[in-house]
Scaffold this motif. Structure first.
Motif, mmCIF file in Angstrom:
data_model
loop_
_atom_site.group_PDB
_atom_site.id
_atom_site.type_symbol
_atom_site.label_atom_id
_atom_site.label_comp_id
_atom_site.label_asym_id
_atom_site.label_seq_id
_atom_site.Cartn_x
_atom_site.Cartn_y
_atom_site.Cartn_z
ATOM 1 N N SER A 141 0.821 -1.218 0.000
ATOM 2 C CA SER A 141 0.000 0.000 0.000
ATOM 3 C C SER A 141 0.854 1.266 0.000
ATOM 4 N N GLN A 142 2.027 1.242 0.616
ATOM 5 C CA GLN A 142 2.875 2.415 0.693
ATOM 6 C C GLN A 142 3.833 2.457 -0.497
ATOM 7 N N ALA A 143 3.926 3.650 -1.119
ATOM 8 C CA ALA A 143 4.811 3.788 -2.277
ATOM 9 C C ALA A 143 6.270 3.584 -1.898
ATOM 10 N N ALA A 144 6.615 3.903 -0.642
ATOM 11 C CA ALA A 144 8.008 3.741 -0.210
ATOM 12 C C ALA A 144 8.400 2.279 -0.089
ATOM 13 N N ASP A 145 7.405 1.370 0.034
ATOM 14 C CA ASP A 145 7.678 -0.065 0.164
ATOM 15 C C ASP A 145 7.533 -0.798 -1.152
ATOM 16 N N VAL A 169 5.662 -4.459 -9.044
ATOM 17 C CA VAL A 169 6.439 -4.215 -7.831
ATOM 18 C C VAL A 169 6.387 -5.426 -6.920
ATOM 19 N N ILE A 170 7.272 -5.364 -5.941
ATOM 20 C CA ILE A 170 7.346 -6.345 -4.868
ATOM 21 C C ILE A 170 7.679 -5.582 -3.602
ATOM 22 N N THR A 171 7.453 -6.197 -2.459
ATOM 23 C CA THR A 171 7.789 -5.532 -1.202
ATOM 24 C C THR A 171 9.285 -5.236 -1.160
ATOM 25 N N LYS A 172 9.623 -4.030 -0.716
ATOM 26 C CA LYS A 172 11.017 -3.577 -0.704
ATOM 27 C C LYS A 172 11.876 -4.556 0.085
#
Length: 266
Positions: A141-145, A169-172
């Protein structure tokens, strides 16, 4: 009789250029001329020397002093005045219309970065869609992650106004798969140790008990064991995690306790 001669000779007649006032004026105004007139005058030799020295110093004094320094403004050469040409009015050209449409942008490199690092000018002028790299998962949900694994537009490709950009994307901190759109791999279950097999009737019938003593012959169990567990030997007891086996514990047998101290498979 002739008159007696005068004791002092008569003084010679003084000329007009030998007048003292004229000589002094010449020494002040024109020292070289004054010096010449002084030596032709009727002055004594001492006065002539003094007058010559003073007039000479007066004449040489301006040459012995330093010349006055020119100011910086005087030292600079003055530029020659050039006539300024008057500008003739020229008819103004018609103003060309200004192109207000900005040039198209190019796709930045996003793989390995987070979604929040996308330039704002790209996000404002284009549609950015974020997908999970797995087909059966949702993106963070967070763009930073949201760490980008794939992008639908190649790097440095021109982006027309209003075009769509897909980011997978994938989780950071996660590991990107070989390609996107595949199901998320299931974690491998951890293997648990298998329990020891329970003794069967065939195993119990194959062992025989001795008639008088408590010792076992050929791997048979004694009557001192308790419970339903049975271990043919110490290797089986250790494999089941039951060693050492104490008297009264399930699976205890005299064939496991060779020294008869009540503890088998020590």
């Amino acid at each position: 009789m002739y008159p007696p001669p005068h004791p002092y000779p008569p003084a010679p007649a003084r000329r007009w250029w030998q007048h003292p006032a004229l000589v002094i004026a010449a020494l002040i105004i024109l020292p070289p001329v004054g010096i010449a007139l002084a030596w032709t005058s009727q002055w004594s030799k001492g006065k002539k020397i003094v007058a010559t020295v003073l007039a000479g110093l007066w004449f040489l004094a301006p040459f012995m002093t330093d010349p006055p320094k020119k100011t910086e403004a005087d030292a600079k050469p003055k530029a020659a005045a050039t006539p300024t040409a008057t500008a003739t009015p020229t008819p103004s050209a018609s103003a060309s219309p200004v192109n207000t449409v900005p040039p198209p942008l190019t796709m930045p490199h996003m793989v390995g970065d987070t979604v929040e690092s996308m330039p704002s000018v790209v996000s404002a002028r284009h549609t950015v869609k974020v997908h999970s790299v797995y087909s059966d998962d949702t993106p963070p949900s967070q763009a930073a992650d949201q760490q980008v694994c794939f992008q639908s537009v190649a790097v440095n490709t021109p982006l027309p106004e209003g075009s769509t950009i897909d980011l997978y994307v994938i989780t950071k901190g996660g590991t990107c798969p070989a390609q996107y759109g595949q199901p998320k791999p299931m974690p491998k279950p951890t293997e648990k140790p298998k329990p020891a097999p329970a003794p069967t009737e065939d195993d119990s019938s194959s062992s025989s008990t001795s008639t008088g003593g408590g010792s076992s012959i050929g791997g048979s169990s004694s009557t001192g064991g308790g419970g339903s567990a049975y271990y043919k030997n110490c290797a089986a007891a250790r494999a089941a995690g039951a060693a050492p086996v104490h008297r009264g514990d399930p699976g205890y047998g005299r064939h496991l306790d060779r020294d008869g101290d009540g503890v088998g498979c020590e």
